[in-house]
Design a protein around this motif. Structure first.
Motif, short mmCIF file in Angstrom:
data_model
loop_
_atom_site.label_atom_id
_atom_site.label_comp_id
_atom_site.label_asym_id
_atom_site.label_seq_id
_atom_site.Cartn_x
_atom_site.Cartn_y
_atom_site.Cartn_z
N CYS A 173 0.86 -1.18 0.00
CA CYS A 173 0.00 0.00 0.00
C CYS A 173 0.90 1.24 0.00
CB CYS A 173 -0.92 -0.01 1.22
SG CYS A 173 -2.20 1.25 1.15
N GLY A 174 1.21 1.73 -1.18
CA GLY A 174 2.14 2.86 -1.31
C GLY A 174 3.48 2.38 -1.82
N SER B 222 5.92 4.78 -3.39
CA SER B 222 6.54 6.01 -3.84
C SER B 222 8.06 5.91 -3.97
CB SER B 222 6.18 7.15 -2.88
OG SER B 222 4.78 7.33 -2.82
N TYR C 160 -1.52 -1.30 -4.05
CA TYR C 160 -2.12 0.00 -4.35
C TYR C 160 -1.02 1.06 -4.38
CZ TYR C 160 -4.39 4.50 -3.63
OH TYR C 160 -4.77 5.81 -3.75
N GLU D 171 -0.28 5.41 -5.77
CA GLU D 171 -0.90 6.65 -6.25
C GLU D 171 -0.23 7.21 -7.50
OE1 GLU D 171 -0.90 9.30 -2.91
OE2 GLU D 171 -2.63 8.32 -1.98
N GLU D 172 1.04 6.89 -7.73
CA GLU D 172 1.76 7.44 -8.87
C GLU D 172 1.67 6.48 -10.06
OE1 GLU D 172 4.13 8.41 -5.04
OE2 GLU D 172 3.13 6.67 -5.92
N LYS E 94 -7.86 -0.16 -6.34
CA LYS E 94 -8.06 1.26 -6.59
C LYS E 94 -8.04 2.14 -5.35
CE LYS E 94 -10.62 0.48 -10.87
NZ LYS E 94 -11.90 0.72 -11.61
N SER E 95 -7.95 1.51 -4.17
CA SER E 95 -7.94 2.32 -2.96
C SER E 95 -7.24 1.60 -1.82
CB SER E 95 -9.38 2.65 -2.52
OG SER E 95 -10.01 1.50 -2.01
N GLU E 96 -6.77 2.39 -0.87
CA GLU E 96 -6.17 1.85 0.36
C GLU E 96 -7.17 0.99 1.11
OE1 GLU E 96 -5.62 3.97 4.56
OE2 GLU E 96 -4.31 4.84 3.03
N ALA F 161 5.40 4.45 0.89
CA ALA F 161 4.71 5.70 0.56
C ALA F 161 5.62 6.89 0.87
CB ALA F 161 3.41 5.80 1.36
N HIS G 293 3.80 10.03 5.22
CA HIS G 293 2.53 9.30 5.18
C HIS G 293 2.63 7.92 5.80
CE1 HIS G 293 1.16 11.74 1.35
NE2 HIS G 293 1.34 12.50 2.43
#
Length: 358
Positions: free
Chosen positions: A20-21, A23, A45, A47-48, A66-68, A84, A88
């Motif tokens: 989850c994340g 980055s 999951y 976000e980038e 599509k989501s945490e 992440a 965060h």
């Protein structure tokens, strides 16, 4: 930064885990460690879009969600990994533990004392595991071997650790150390990445505590600087700190000035001084001698010798998965893990900003 994964015996345990994340590219080494331990990657999951695309290519077996919340609410998932954006990570870890799952964060595992207090409170309430993968010790074979030698008394009682930890901003060769594709916006903002002492200093303070065996420690002095990046005025490209523990002393130097001619992302060195000898690690390269890392040099009362550590097995992944199954803390002492996080935050808060004349 992560070494090649070991091909060893069949893991003893198995757990389902999710990401989850993503980055920072450290996530690849984190996933590799847990897979070595018997972990099964079921979902992820991010976000980038560019990070998601690269991750999907590397791990096509993972279901991209599509989501945490899809990960937090999946009762089949026992463990969540995250790289992440650094500030965060701790709030996510709190949410993960509140949903009955264990958590493994990239370093730094927290960027403020308030975040760390929330982590400790949630651990006490939920009895979940909050791990931080300090990979420069846990995922470097020479560092693992140094720990074994020190625990066996090879250099007597440890007096001091000195960590020299240069890093390279843009790595020509790419790889999992995180700089192959350039650096994102958050990389330059200490409010987001925690500052140089909190961020890459996390690795080094973890080593100081582990090798000295200190259970209490304080930051004696710390300083930071932006020597050569005026285009990023908030960035910190140099930092160092002195530490004093109840069982030893520590010094750490951090920087972002590794030249391209080195051939790898950083010439990481560790020196451990003992009452009966000393150890030096040349973790990632032996400069101008050979490109291989995991070089250990031991000097004691009888002789000086070199140990090539490349054929060792990395224990963290199997131990961490075992800890999840058995509710133990073999892979990483929970108290020591969070003490390292506390010390680097305090070092960052205490650090004086130094300005050098051009």
């Amino acid at each position: 930064m992560e070494p090649a994964q070991d091909v060893g015996a069949t893991p003893k345990y198995s757990v389902n885990f999710s990401v989850c994340g993503m980055s920072h590219d450290h996530i690849y080494g984190m996933v590799g460690a847990i897979q070595r331990g018997g972990g099964v990657l079921v979902s992820a999951y991010g976000e980038e879009p560019d990070k998601v695309a690269a991750f999907t290519k590397r791990f096509p077996q993972a279901r991209m969600v599509k989501s945490e919340d899809e990960i937090l609410n999946d009762k089949s998932v026992q463990l969540v990994l995250s790289s992440a954006i650094p500030n965060h990570r701790a709030p996510l870890g709190v949410r993960v533990m509140e949903h009955g799952k264990d958590y493994l964060s990239d370093k730094p595992g927290a960027t403020t004392l308030d975040q760390l207090a929330a982590v400790r409170k949630t651990i006490a309430q939920t009895h979940r595991i909050y791990g931080i993968l300090y990979s420069e010790r846990l995922e470097v074979k020479a560092a693992v071997k140094a720990g074994e030698l020190i625990q066996a008394g090879a250099i007597g009682r440890v007096i001091q650790t000195i960590n020299i930890a240069p890093h390279q901003i843009n790595q020509a060769q790419g790889g999992d150390a995180g700089g192959g594709s350039g650096r994102p916006g958050w990389f330059w903002d200490p409010a987001l990445y925690g500052g140089i002492l909190c961020d890459i200093g996390s690795h080094q303070v973890d080593q100081f505590l582990y090798y000295t065996g200190s259970t209490e420690a304080e930051v004696v002095a710390a300083q930071i600087a932006n020597v050569n990046h005026p285009q990023h005025p908030k960035f910190q490209d140099f930092g160092d700190m002195m530490l004093r523990g109840d069982r030893g002393f520590g010094y750490v130097r951090l920087d972002w000035f590794t030249p391209k001619g080195l051939g790898t992302w950083g010439d990481g060195r560790l020196f451990v001084l003992g009452t009966e000898g000393y150890i030096e690690l040349r973790k990632y390269i032996d400069v101008a001698v050979k490109k291989a890392g995991n070089n250990l040099f031991l000097v004691d009362q009888k002789e000086s010798r070199y140990i090539d550590c490349n054929n060792l097995t990395l224990p963290f992944g199997p131990q961490f998965v075992s800890d999840i199954v058995n509710r133990t803390h073999t892979a990483q002492d929970q108290t020591q893990c969070l003490l390292a996080a506390e010390l680097v935050i305090k070092a960052q808060m205490k650090a004086q900003m130094a300005h050098l004349k051009a």
